[in-house]
Design a protein around this motif. Structure first.
Motif, PDB file in Angstrom:
ATOM      1  N   LEU A 186       5.988  11.926  -6.745  1.00 26.51           N
ATOM      2  CA  LEU A 186       6.244  12.725  -7.941  1.00 26.51           C
ATOM      3  C   LEU A 186       6.785  11.860  -9.067  1.00 26.51           C
ATOM      4  O   LEU A 186       6.399  12.004 -10.235  1.00 26.51           O
ATOM      5  N   SER A 187       7.658  10.930  -8.739  1.00 22.81           N
ATOM      6  CA  SER A 187       8.324  10.110  -9.750  1.00 22.81           C
ATOM      7  C   SER A 187       7.381   9.139 -10.438  1.00 22.81           C
ATOM      8  O   SER A 187       7.694   8.627 -11.517  1.00 22.81           O
ATOM      9  N   GLY A 188       6.215   8.876  -9.848  1.00 16.45           N
ATOM     10  CA  GLY A 188       5.274   7.958 -10.454  1.00 16.45           C
ATOM     11  C   GLY A 188       4.538   8.510 -11.657  1.00 16.45           C
ATOM     12  O   GLY A 188       3.938   7.741 -12.425  1.00 16.45           O
ATOM     13  N   ALA A 189       4.574   9.815 -11.862  1.00 18.13           N
ATOM     14  CA  ALA A 189       3.862  10.422 -12.983  1.00 18.13           C
ATOM     15  C   ALA A 189       4.561  10.132 -14.303  1.00 18.13           C
ATOM     16  O   ALA A 189       5.776   9.935 -14.346  1.00 18.13           O
ATOM     17  N   ASP A 190       3.787  10.146 -15.385  1.00 18.66           N
ATOM     18  CA  ASP A 190       4.368   9.955 -16.720  1.00 18.66           C
ATOM     19  C   ASP A 190       5.277  11.119 -17.100  1.00 18.66           C
ATOM     20  O   ASP A 190       6.346  10.923 -17.686  1.00 18.66           O
ATOM     21  N   ILE A 191       4.816  12.336 -16.787  1.00 19.12           N
ATOM     22  CA  ILE A 191       5.532  13.567 -17.119  1.00 19.12           C
ATOM     23  C   ILE A 191       5.602  14.399 -15.852  1.00 19.12           C
ATOM     24  O   ILE A 191       4.631  14.482 -15.093  1.00 19.12           O
ATOM     25  N   ARG A 201       0.817  -1.219   0.000  1.00 20.68           N
ATOM     26  CA  ARG A 201       0.000   0.000   0.000  1.00 20.68           C
ATOM     27  C   ARG A 201       0.850   1.269   0.000  1.00 20.68           C
ATOM     28  O   ARG A 201       0.502   2.256  -0.641  1.00 20.68           O
ATOM     29  N   ALA A 202       1.964   1.243   0.716  1.00 25.31           N
ATOM     30  CA  ALA A 202       2.833   2.416   0.747  1.00 25.31           C
ATOM     31  C   ALA A 202       3.445   2.679  -0.629  1.00 25.31           C
ATOM     32  O   ALA A 202       3.555   3.829  -1.075  1.00 25.31           O
ATOM     33  N   GLN A 203       3.858   1.631  -1.331  1.00 26.73           N
ATOM     34  CA  GLN A 203       4.421   1.782  -2.671  1.00 26.73           C
ATOM     35  C   GLN A 203       3.379   2.265  -3.679  1.00 26.73           C
ATOM     36  O   GLN A 203       3.695   2.979  -4.638  1.00 26.73           O
ATOM     37  N   TYR A 204       2.135   1.887  -3.433  1.00 28.38           N
ATOM     38  CA  TYR A 204       1.086   2.148  -4.415  1.00 28.38           C
ATOM     39  C   TYR A 204       0.794   3.635  -4.585  1.00 28.38           C
ATOM     40  O   TYR A 204       0.305   4.051  -5.639  1.00 28.38           O
ATOM     41  N   VAL A 205       1.072   4.458  -3.573  1.00 30.16           N
ATOM     42  CA  VAL A 205       0.808   5.889  -3.728  1.00 30.16           C
ATOM     43  C   VAL A 205       1.729   6.518  -4.765  1.00 30.16           C
ATOM     44  O   VAL A 205       1.453   7.613  -5.270  1.00 30.16           O
ATOM     45  N   ALA A 206       2.836   5.848  -5.094  1.00 33.00           N
ATOM     46  CA  ALA A 206       3.713   6.298  -6.180  1.00 33.00           C
ATOM     47  C   ALA A 206       3.524   5.437  -7.422  1.00 33.00           C
ATOM     48  O   ALA A 206       3.335   5.940  -8.530  1.00 33.00           O
ATOM     49  N   TRP A 207       3.569   4.111  -7.241  1.00 31.11           N
ATOM     50  CA  TRP A 207       3.463   3.198  -8.380  1.00 31.11           C
ATOM     51  C   TRP A 207       2.076   3.240  -9.030  1.00 31.11           C
ATOM     52  O   TRP A 207       1.931   3.052 -10.235  1.00 31.11           O
ATOM     53  N   GLY A 208       1.056   3.503  -8.235  1.00 31.68           N
ATOM     54  CA  GLY A 208      -0.314   3.458  -8.742  1.00 31.68           C
ATOM     55  C   GLY A 208      -0.592   4.404  -9.886  1.00 31.68           C
ATOM     56  O   GLY A 208      -1.463   4.130 -10.736  1.00 31.68           O
ATOM     57  N   TRP A 209       0.142   5.523  -9.965  1.00 28.67           N
ATOM     58  CA  TRP A 209      -0.080   6.448 -11.082  1.00 28.67           C
ATOM     59  C   TRP A 209       0.252   5.778 -12.407  1.00 28.67           C
ATOM     60  O   TRP A 209      -0.297   6.143 -13.442  1.00 28.67           O
ATOM     61  N   PRO A 225      14.914   3.978   0.495  1.00 24.20           N
ATOM     62  CA  PRO A 225      13.735   4.346  -0.289  1.00 24.20           C
ATOM     63  C   PRO A 225      12.932   3.081  -0.608  1.00 24.20           C
ATOM     64  O   PRO A 225      13.470   2.133  -1.172  1.00 24.20           O
ATOM     65  N   ASP A 226      11.644   3.068  -0.236  1.00 24.02           N
ATOM     66  CA  ASP A 226      10.865   1.838  -0.420  1.00 24.02           C
ATOM     67  C   ASP A 226       9.431   2.110  -0.852  1.00 24.02           C
ATOM     68  O   ASP A 226       8.535   1.305  -0.628  1.00 24.02           O
ATOM     69  N   MET A 227       9.220   3.282  -1.484  1.00 23.12           N
ATOM     70  CA  MET A 227       7.889   3.600  -1.983  1.00 23.12           C
ATOM     71  C   MET A 227       7.898   3.632  -3.505  1.00 23.12           C
ATOM     72  O   MET A 227       7.396   4.563  -4.129  1.00 23.12           O
ATOM     73  N   ALA A 228       8.524   2.618  -4.100  1.00 20.41           N
ATOM     74  CA  ALA A 228       8.579   2.401  -5.555  1.00 20.41           C
ATOM     75  C   ALA A 228       9.629   3.256  -6.241  1.00 20.41           C
ATOM     76  O   ALA A 228       9.704   3.265  -7.472  1.00 20.41           O
TER      77      ALA A 228
END
Length: 270
Positions: free
Chosen positions: A129-134, A98-106, A154-157
């Motif tokens: 921020l890093s999970g976004a396409d742009i 769940r913690a990773q998903y707030v970044a990876w989910g995008w 670092p462990d949130m994707a």
């Protein structure tokens, strides 16, 4: 979700997603984790979605983990929801916890996601921020891969999201030292796509461009990008062909052609 994240649907199917915990610089407490997860799940099934712009209200994009608010809940059947940092090994959201998903989910939102960052993007906030396409970032934004400061990794994707964007030795140095760097440096190193004095406005302008493209082709392109780093050449060549075969001569593809020929705004359907 309502006191942590807001979603406003704008014209042309653009979702304006904002972090609204302004009193804490949008830091990630349990309610913020759950609010972002809920927002991502809503976006994944939203009809007519063409693009997403993610930003933070107030003084920051996201200041990272609110350490004082986490780990206070007693163990129970709903412990992961009450504190997403409790069960890191469990894959609670697809391939992520769940913690990773707030970044990876995008990455799992079908439409392209554009982030607009200003103020501060530390630790978990930098990974979101890093999970976004742009990614648009203000040149003076304070950034850091902050976890080593607290004796953590670092462990949130972050690692799968940064892979391919930043030189390995640069990423190692920033992780090992947890030093701050500016938004301009973030763009120079590959973390951000564009440096901008008006990141939100520029992100929204790009979202309007995306909204005028065939949504089927946009979704297919995002699926291809999502597998590009891990697929073999043969798998990626096959995936290209399969995606194209599903799109060619469909109503939205023909509408893309006709709107260009007739020099008018396209009218796509889901």
């Amino acid at each position: 979700m309502k006191d942590r994240v807001s979603i406003t649907m704008l014209d042309d199917g653009i979702a304006d997603v904002r972090f609204i915990r302004t009193d804490k610089m949008n830091a990630l407490d349990t309610a913020m984790f759950n609010g972002i997860v809920e927002a991502i799940e809503q976006l994944k099934t939203m009809k007519g979605l063409r693009a997403v712009v993610v930003s933070g209200e107030g003084r920051a994009f996201c200041a990272g983990l609110d350490l004082s608010s986490l780990g206070k809940n007693e163990d129970n059947d709903d412990a992961v929801t009450k504190d997403p940092t409790r069960s890191l090994g469990a894959r609670t959201n697809g391939i992520a916890n769940r913690a990773q998903y707030v970044a990876w989910g995008w990455r799992e939102v079908p439409a392209p996601v554009i982030a607009a960052a200003h103020g501060v993007a530390f630790g978990g906030g930098f990974q979101v921020l890093s999970g976004a396409d742009i990614r648009f970032i203000h040149p003076d934004t304070r950034c850091a891969i902050m976890e080593m400061k607290w004796g953590l990794v670092p462990d949130m994707a972050g690692f799968p999201l940064w892979r391919g964007n930043v030189r390995d030795d640069v990423l190692r140095e920033l992780t090992y030292t947890n030093r701050e760097f500016s938004g301009r440096e973030a763009q120079e190193m590959g973390f951000a796509t564009h440096v901008s004095d008006t990141p939100y406005e520029d992100a929204m302008a790009l979202a309007r461009q995306f909204a005028q493209k065939n949504p089927d082709a946009m979704k297919a392109s995002k699926r291809l990008f999502n597998i590009m780093q891990d697929a073999t050449d043969a798998e990626l060549l096959q995936a290209e062909s399969d995606e194209q075969a599903r799109i060619m001569r469909t109503p939205n593809q023909m509408e893309a052609v006709m709107s260009q020929m007739q020099k008018r705004k396209p009218e796509f359907t889901d």
